[in-house]
Scaffold this motif. Structure first.
Motif, PDB file in Angstrom:
ATOM      1  N   GLN A  24      19.672  61.619 -24.388  1.00 51.63           N
ATOM      2  CA  GLN A  24      19.561  62.128 -23.058  1.00 51.63           C
ATOM      3  C   GLN A  24      20.828  63.260 -23.022  1.00 51.63           C
ATOM      4  OE1 GLN A  24      19.954  59.036 -20.337  1.00 51.63           O
ATOM      5  NE2 GLN A  24      17.835  59.295 -19.505  1.00 51.63           N
ATOM      6  N   VAL A  25      20.563  64.435 -22.256  1.00 55.35           N
ATOM      7  CA  VAL A  25      21.862  65.449 -21.970  1.00 55.35           C
ATOM      8  C   VAL A  25      21.601  65.662 -20.449  1.00 55.35           C
ATOM      9  CG1 VAL A  25      22.324  67.779 -22.138  1.00 55.35           C
ATOM     10  CG2 VAL A  25      21.203  66.625 -24.226  1.00 55.35           C
ATOM     11  N   ARG A  26      22.771  65.698 -20.148  1.00 56.63           N
ATOM     12  CA  ARG A  26      22.953  65.645 -18.456  1.00 56.63           C
ATOM     13  C   ARG A  26      23.142  67.491 -18.275  1.00 56.63           C
ATOM     14  NH1 ARG A  26      25.242  61.092 -16.006  1.00 56.63           N
ATOM     15  NH2 ARG A  26      26.807  62.686 -14.767  1.00 56.63           N
ATOM     16  N   VAL A  27      22.781  67.650 -17.138  1.00 55.05           N
ATOM     17  CA  VAL A  27      22.702  69.089 -16.452  1.00 55.05           C
ATOM     18  C   VAL A  27      23.073  68.894 -15.354  1.00 55.05           C
ATOM     19  CG1 VAL A  27      21.340  71.194 -16.313  1.00 55.05           C
ATOM     20  CG2 VAL A  27      20.867  69.771 -18.134  1.00 55.05           C
ATOM     21  N   ALA A  28      24.016  69.637 -14.722  1.00 57.33           N
ATOM     22  CA  ALA A  28      24.553  70.013 -13.429  1.00 57.33           C
ATOM     23  C   ALA A  28      23.640  70.489 -12.527  1.00 57.33           C
ATOM     24  CB  ALA A  28      25.809  70.509 -13.139  1.00 57.33           C
ATOM     25  N   VAL A  29      23.477  70.219 -11.386  1.00 59.37           N
ATOM     26  CA  VAL A  29      22.690  70.663 -10.356  1.00 59.37           C
ATOM     27  C   VAL A  29      23.596  71.655  -9.461  1.00 59.37           C
ATOM     28  CG1 VAL A  29      21.212  70.397  -8.325  1.00 59.37           C
ATOM     29  CG2 VAL A  29      20.906  68.819 -10.485  1.00 59.37           C
ATOM     30  N   LEU A  30      23.427  72.893  -9.519  1.00 56.74           N
ATOM     31  CA  LEU A  30      24.146  73.964  -8.845  1.00 56.74           C
ATOM     32  C   LEU A  30      23.976  74.064  -7.279  1.00 56.74           C
ATOM     33  CD1 LEU A  30      24.559  76.334 -11.667  1.00 56.74           C
ATOM     34  CD2 LEU A  30      25.960  74.426 -11.141  1.00 56.74           C
ATOM     35  N   PRO A  31      24.718  74.488  -6.378  1.00 56.97           N
ATOM     36  CA  PRO A  31      24.546  74.901  -5.038  1.00 56.97           C
ATOM     37  C   PRO A  31      23.601  76.055  -5.088  1.00 56.97           C
ATOM     38  CG  PRO A  31      26.627  74.449  -5.480  1.00 56.97           C
ATOM     39  CD  PRO A  31      26.178  74.537  -6.666  1.00 56.97           C
ATOM     40  N   GLY A  32      22.495  76.155  -4.331  1.00 56.33           N
ATOM     41  CA  GLY A  32      21.620  77.068  -4.437  1.00 56.33           C
ATOM     42  C   GLY A  32      20.528  77.088  -5.360  1.00 56.33           C
ATOM     43  N   HIS A  46      11.717  68.743 -10.849  1.00 63.60           N
ATOM     44  CA  HIS A  46      12.774  69.589 -10.448  1.00 63.60           C
ATOM     45  C   HIS A  46      12.955  69.460  -8.835  1.00 63.60           C
ATOM     46  CE1 HIS A  46      13.597  70.352 -14.749  1.00 63.60           C
ATOM     47  NE2 HIS A  46      12.502  71.109 -14.656  1.00 63.60           N
ATOM     48  N   GLU A  47      11.612  69.488  -8.323  1.00 61.61           N
ATOM     49  CA  GLU A  47      11.413  69.514  -6.876  1.00 61.61           C
ATOM     50  C   GLU A  47      12.091  68.151  -6.368  1.00 61.61           C
ATOM     51  OE1 GLU A  47       8.159  72.318  -8.560  1.00 61.61           O
ATOM     52  OE2 GLU A  47       9.383  70.435  -8.965  1.00 61.61           O
ATOM     53  N   ALA A  48      11.734  66.820  -7.023  1.00 65.21           N
ATOM     54  CA  ALA A  48      12.223  65.810  -6.734  1.00 65.21           C
ATOM     55  C   ALA A  48      13.634  65.642  -6.717  1.00 65.21           C
ATOM     56  CB  ALA A  48      11.551  64.731  -7.559  1.00 65.21           C
ATOM     57  N   VAL A  49      14.312  66.093  -7.755  1.00 64.38           N
ATOM     58  CA  VAL A  49      15.622  66.235  -7.962  1.00 64.38           C
ATOM     59  C   VAL A  49      16.331  66.810  -6.850  1.00 64.38           C
ATOM     60  CG1 VAL A  49      17.609  66.950  -9.304  1.00 64.38           C
ATOM     61  CG2 VAL A  49      15.633  65.925 -10.448  1.00 64.38           C
ATOM     62  N   LEU A  50      15.948  68.070  -6.319  1.00 71.11           N
ATOM     63  CA  LEU A  50      16.622  68.803  -5.250  1.00 71.11           C
ATOM     64  C   LEU A  50      16.364  68.215  -4.158  1.00 71.11           C
ATOM     65  CD1 LEU A  50      15.342  72.339  -6.471  1.00 71.11           C
ATOM     66  CD2 LEU A  50      17.853  71.471  -6.566  1.00 71.11           C
ATOM     67  N   ALA A  51      15.180  67.337  -3.676  1.00 74.31           N
ATOM     68  CA  ALA A  51      14.814  66.795  -2.633  1.00 74.31           C
ATOM     69  C   ALA A  51      15.616  65.591  -2.433  1.00 74.31           C
ATOM     70  CB  ALA A  51      13.452  66.405  -2.439  1.00 74.31           C
ATOM     71  N   ALA A  52      15.925  65.061  -3.423  1.00 70.82           N
ATOM     72  CA  ALA A  52      17.008  63.954  -3.379  1.00 70.82           C
ATOM     73  C   ALA A  52      18.405  64.041  -3.348  1.00 70.82           C
ATOM     74  CB  ALA A  52      16.620  62.873  -4.589  1.00 70.82           C
ATOM     75  N   GLY A  53      18.669  65.432  -3.254  1.00 66.99           N
ATOM     76  CA  GLY A  53      20.078  65.629  -3.044  1.00 66.99           C
ATOM     77  C   GLY A  53      21.110  65.466  -4.235  1.00 66.99           C
ATOM     78  N   GLU A  54      20.597  65.370  -5.513  1.00 70.04           N
ATOM     79  CA  GLU A  54      21.071  64.683  -6.745  1.00 70.04           C
ATOM     80  C   GLU A  54      22.277  66.037  -7.202  1.00 70.04           C
ATOM     81  OE1 GLU A  54      18.606  63.282  -9.288  1.00 70.04           O
ATOM     82  OE2 GLU A  54      17.783  61.633  -7.928  1.00 70.04           O
ATOM     83  N   THR A  55      23.283  65.575  -7.835  1.00 66.89           N
ATOM     84  CA  THR A  55      23.939  66.757  -8.254  1.00 66.89           C
ATOM     85  C   THR A  55      24.040  66.764 -10.138  1.00 66.89           C
ATOM     86  OG1 THR A  55      25.897  65.071  -8.385  1.00 66.89           O
ATOM     87  CG2 THR A  55      25.598  66.654  -6.499  1.00 66.89           C
ATOM     88  N   VAL A  56      23.334  65.905 -10.536  1.00 70.42           N
ATOM     89  CA  VAL A  56      23.280  65.632 -11.726  1.00 70.42           C
ATOM     90  C   VAL A  56      21.825  65.268 -12.259  1.00 70.42           C
ATOM     91  CG1 VAL A  56      23.713  64.899 -14.104  1.00 70.42           C
ATOM     92  CG2 VAL A  56      25.582  65.034 -12.377  1.00 70.42           C
ATOM     93  N   THR A  57      21.045  66.045 -13.257  1.00 74.64           N
ATOM     94  CA  THR A  57      19.774  65.955 -13.679  1.00 74.64           C
ATOM     95  C   THR A  57      19.821  65.946 -15.077  1.00 74.64           C
ATOM     96  OG1 THR A  57      17.394  66.444 -13.576  1.00 74.64           O
ATOM     97  CG2 THR A  57      18.927  68.384 -13.455  1.00 74.64           C
ATOM     98  N   GLY A  58      18.732  66.411 -16.101  1.00 71.43           N
ATOM     99  CA  GLY A  58      19.015  66.401 -17.293  1.00 71.43           C
ATOM    100  C   GLY A  58      17.674  66.131 -17.965  1.00 71.43           C
ATOM    101  N   CYS A  59      17.614  65.931 -19.311  1.00 72.92           N
ATOM    102  CA  CYS A  59      16.371  65.599 -19.783  1.00 72.92           C
ATOM    103  C   CYS A  59      16.650  64.238 -20.798  1.00 72.92           C
ATOM    104  CB  CYS A  59      16.085  66.732 -20.913  1.00 72.92           C
ATOM    105  SG  CYS A  59      17.540  67.169 -22.154  1.00 72.92           S
ATOM    106  N   THR A  60      15.551  63.782 -21.146  1.00 76.17           N
ATOM    107  CA  THR A  60      15.389  62.539 -22.125  1.00 76.17           C
ATOM    108  C   THR A  60      14.375  62.599 -23.226  1.00 76.17           C
ATOM    109  OG1 THR A  60      15.895  61.443 -20.119  1.00 76.17           O
ATOM    110  CG2 THR A  60      14.757  60.208 -21.883  1.00 76.17           C
TER     111      THR A  60
END
Length: 305
Positions: A146-154, A116-130
């Motif tokens: 897989q399921v997609r999960v939105a990355v929210l501001p903040g 999750h730290e890597a997702v936020l550091a990369a500025g991605e708007t979508v993550t998820g699980c596999t």
């Protein structure tokens, strides 16, 4: 299931298994952490548990202990649910196609830890699980869902992890159920036979007499996967008995399981039915190994395994 901590995905799989139409049941929850909180939950729900610390044990040695418990409980699949320990190559090979894991990213992105730290550091708007099958390479097996999960501001790593956990709990039971259900198909039986046969030294495969056949390089065929052979409507494994006398004895002892296959029968081959339900895969493996030894060149037949 194998866990190392609180086992939230284990709980999701366990409670999903209570649905009347769920195709799997949980026969064991095991851990390398004796005080893992998930063990308490599993035991409270009546699921057998096993725990042993891995400290001071080599990886393969510890995995052999876990494998013995899985075998004792009759496990047919292994679901990793927060199991924080790499598996040995031997364990992965034995459970190939039947061991799965869940990872909190959209693989192949962000393998390993601190996802999750890597997702936020990369500025991605979508993550998820596999959910993926386990292979020797870390987080690198075939993807099952897989399921997609939105990355929210903040978002922080903690808030993002919470939402990804919700997605994991929805995804994992569905994928495991699909995998278990598919294992009852003829194609799945062939894949299982193939994985066991080709794990034997210098074993190879080619089509013979209209069926997938397995032979030893420099030797002879030791097994065939027979599907409606000569229109008999049977799905079976054909292997070598010691001769027609043993063939007859086996059929007499268990005529539902064993039969004399057309064309191969006069040579002493025996048919073992795979389409009766509840396949004893250890029995299949033992017959494949025995038939392989009878067919292999002398330089291989004496190998210990």
């Amino acid at each position: 299931m194998l866990i190392s901590g609180r086992g939230s995905n284990m709980a999701a799989l366990l409670y999903a298994s209570q649905a009347p139409d769920c195709p799997y049941e949980i026969v064991l929850v095991a851990s390398n952490v004796p005080d893992a909180p998930g063990l308490v939950l599993a035991a409270a729900e009546g699921v057998p548990v096993f725990a042993r610390a891995h400290t001071g044990m080599k990886r393969a040695e510890f995995d052999a202990v876990i494998d013995a418990e899985l075998e004792r409980r009759g496990a047919e699949f292994v679901a990793l649910a927060g199991y924080m320990r790499l598996l040995s190559d031997g364990f992965v090979a034995k459970w190939a196609g039947r061991c799965l894991n869940i990872h909190p990213s959209l693989l192949p992105a962000h393998k390993g830890l601190d996802v999750h730290e890597a997702v936020l550091a990369a500025g991605e708007t979508v993550t998820g699980c596999t959910v993926h099958l386990v292979t020797p390479a870390l987080d690198d097996g075939p993807i099952l869902g897989q399921v997609r999960v939105a990355v929210l501001p903040g978002d922080t790593a903690e808030t993002l992890a919470d939402r990804v956990h919700y997605a994991e709990h929805q995804l994992y039971p569905r994928v495991l159920a699909d995998l278990v259900s598919a294992a009852d198909s003829t194609a799945a039986w062939l894949e299982r036979v193939r994985s066991l046969a080709l794990a034997l030294p210098e074993a190879e495969e080619k089509l013979s007499h209209g069926s997938p056949g397995f032979f030893v390089r420099g030797g002879k065929f030791f097994a065939y996967f027979s599907r409606d052979h000569h229109g008999d409507g049977i799905t079976a494994l054909l292997v070598k008995a010691s001769g027609v006398e043993e063939q007859a004895m086996l059929i007499d002892q268990d005529p539902d399981l064993y039969f004399r296959p057309a064309y191969f029968g006069p040579s002493g081959w025996i048919g073992i039915r795979l389409d009766l339900g509840d396949i004893d895969w250890r029995h299949v493996e033992d017959w494949l190994t025995r038939s392989w030894r009878d067919s292999a060149p002398k330089r291989l037949a004496s190998l210990p395994f």
